[in-house]
Design an enzyme around this catalytic site. Structure first.
Site, PDB file in Angstrom:
ATOM      1  N   ARG A 101      18.850 -30.647 119.640  1.00  0.00           N
ATOM      2  CA  ARG A 101      17.853 -31.212 118.714  1.00  0.00           C
ATOM      3  C   ARG A 101      18.500 -32.398 118.024  1.00  0.00           C
ATOM      4  NH1 ARG A 101      13.842 -28.321 114.486  1.00  0.00           N
ATOM      5  NH2 ARG A 101      12.809 -28.081 116.495  1.00  0.00           N
ATOM      6  N   HIS A 128       8.797 -33.437 121.802  1.00  0.00           N
ATOM      7  CA  HIS A 128       9.153 -32.038 121.498  1.00  0.00           C
ATOM      8  C   HIS A 128       8.652 -31.183 122.674  1.00  0.00           C
ATOM      9  CE1 HIS A 128      10.401 -28.643 119.336  1.00  0.00           C
ATOM     10  NE2 HIS A 128       9.611 -28.674 118.278  1.00  0.00           N
ATOM     11  N   GLN A 131       8.316 -27.233 122.643  1.00  0.00           N
ATOM     12  CA  GLN A 131       7.165 -26.776 121.851  1.00  0.00           C
ATOM     13  C   GLN A 131       5.894 -26.836 122.694  1.00  0.00           C
ATOM     14  OE1 GLN A 131       7.070 -25.736 118.358  1.00  0.00           O
ATOM     15  NE2 GLN A 131       5.139 -24.989 119.169  1.00  0.00           N
ATOM     16  N   ASP A 224       0.072 -31.499 113.020  1.00  0.00           N
ATOM     17  CA  ASP A 224       1.471 -31.261 112.649  1.00  0.00           C
ATOM     18  C   ASP A 224       1.704 -31.989 111.333  1.00  0.00           C
ATOM     19  OD1 ASP A 224       4.101 -30.411 112.743  1.00  0.00           O
ATOM     20  OD2 ASP A 224       4.757 -31.981 114.126  1.00  0.00           O
ATOM     21  N   CYS A 264       2.578 -26.353 115.175  1.00  0.00           N
ATOM     22  CA  CYS A 264       3.892 -25.876 115.637  1.00  0.00           C
ATOM     23  C   CYS A 264       4.734 -25.314 114.501  1.00  0.00           C
ATOM     24  CB  CYS A 264       4.626 -26.988 116.366  1.00  0.00           C
ATOM     25  SG  CYS A 264       5.171 -28.336 115.308  1.00  0.00           S
ATOM     26  N   ARG A 292       7.464 -19.720 121.833  1.00  0.00           N
ATOM     27  CA  ARG A 292       8.673 -20.544 122.014  1.00  0.00           C
ATOM     28  C   ARG A 292       9.706 -19.739 122.801  1.00  0.00           C
ATOM     29  NH1 ARG A 292       9.734 -24.819 118.600  1.00  0.00           N
ATOM     30  NH2 ARG A 292      11.450 -25.162 120.064  1.00  0.00           N
TER      31      ARG A 292
HETATM   32  N1   CP Z   1       8.247 -25.984 115.605  1.00  0.00           N
HETATM   33  C1   CP Z   1       9.579 -26.121 115.445  1.00  0.00           C
HETATM   34  O1   CP Z   1      10.264 -26.818 116.198  1.00  0.00           O
HETATM   35  O2   CP Z   1      10.083 -25.371 114.418  1.00  0.00           O
HETATM   36  P1   CP Z   1      11.559 -25.483 113.827  1.00  0.00           P
HETATM   37  O3   CP Z   1      11.711 -26.879 113.253  1.00  0.00           O
HETATM   38  O4   CP Z   1      11.639 -24.421 112.764  1.00  0.00           O
HETATM   39  O5   CP Z   1      12.542 -25.255 114.935  1.00  0.00           O
END
Ligand code: CP
Length: 309
Positions: A101, A128, A131, A224, A264, A292
């Site tokens: 990430r 992403h 997701q 989002d 998400c 997920r």
């Molecule tokens: N949706 C998502 O990626 O959540 P986090 O940022 O908690 O990993």
């Protein structure tokens, strides 16, 4: 050549279907596949905060017999002290895959170019894709066959979620509409890529600057946060700009009867979504969050198999 998953269109339509079918099987039989038995380690690196991604990769790697190695960039040499390519060369001798990430998509590309093990994008500024695999699995559970469904993403079209919605849903043969303020439109090259894919899959991909037009008769409505990680300094300006793109009951009423709502998470109730929508009967966010786990396990198992072939 090593297969990576850096953006949603790294999977062809057939490959995306394969991963989703595998996710369905792995959800039904959670400990049935152990491709990481050994245990083999998977490095999961975070430059940004996370709850769902951290937990689901940790649990998923463990479920498959592996050992999750969770690394915070702040406590590693990556990020200013060592290049992504050098880190990749070190990691590939010891781990089966690298999950990262980060901020810039180019960092992921450098990491992928420097290693023989699969690199997975666990969120960048641009995409992403993990997701979206979970979101597609969730839509399939609630709405059936994905091809032909209409999905509306409302909010920041230039965000990683807005852009991943275009690519992943076009790949699935869906009709995807992004509704965002003009100045927060997805990048033109992402829209063009989604439209090229949609032309092959029978779907469509459009961007509009009007929330009611985006959600008209949609089967799925998604939003989002208006303030993605790294955009915190712009919060006041963004709240003003995105005011007409809030998902509330009035907007949901324009969608198809039986439409579902997705997010998400984490969510800012009262900003991008009204509390009575996200906590109401149309919301499927908890299934989405659980998925997920299953979607990422399927992706990792698929990548490991492909790269062993
Ligand atoms: N949706 C998502 O990626 O959540 P986090 O940022 O908690 O990993």
């Amino acid at each position: 050549m090593t297969r990576h998953f850096l953006r949603d269109d790294d999977l062809s339509p057939a490959e995306q279907r394969e991963v989703l079918e595998r996710a369905v099987r792995m959800k039904q039989d959670r400990w049935g596949e152990r491709p990481l038995a050994g245990p083999k380690s998977v490095a999961v690196i975070f430059d940004k905060s996370s709850t769902r991604t951290r937990v689901s990769f940790h649990v998923g790697i463990s479920d498959m017999g592996g050992s999750p190695l969770i690394i915070s960039t702040a406590s590693s040499q990556l990020g200013g002290k060592e290049t992504a390519a050098d880190t990749a060369r070190v990691l590939e001798r010891q781990v089966a895959a690298i999950v990262w990430r980060t901020y810039a998509q180019s960092g992921l590309e450098q990491m992928a170019q420097g290693t023989r093990v699969p690199v997975v994008n666990a969120l960048s500024d641009d995409f992403h894709p993990c997701q979206l695999l979970a979101d597609l699995l969730t839509m399939q559970e609630h709405k059936g066959e994905l091809a032909g469904l209409t999905v509306a993403f409302v909010g920041d079209g230039r965000s990683n979620m807005g852009q991943s919605y275009l690519l992943a849903c076009a790949t699935a043969g869906m009709h995807v509409r992004v509704g965002s303020p003009a100045e927060h439109s997805p990048e033109p090259d992402v829209v063009a890529a989604a439209q090229r894919i949609a032309a092959e899959t029978g779907g469509s991909a459009i961007v509009v600057h009007d929330a009611p037009a985006a959600v008209a008769d949609a089967d799925i409505v998604v939003t989002d946060t208006w303030v993605s990680m790294g955009k915190e300094a712009e919060k006041a300006e963004r709240v003003a700009t995105f005011g007409d793109f809030k998902v509330d009951q009035a907007l949901m009423a324009r969608a198809s009867p039986g439409a579902v709502f997705m997010h998400c998470l984490p969510a800012d109730r009262g900003f991008e979504v009204a509390a009575d929508v996200i906590d109401g009967p149309q919301s499927i966010i908890w299934d989405e969050a659980e998925n997920r786990l299953h979607a990422q396990k399927a992706l990792l198992a698929w990548l490991l198999e492909r790269n062993a072939a």
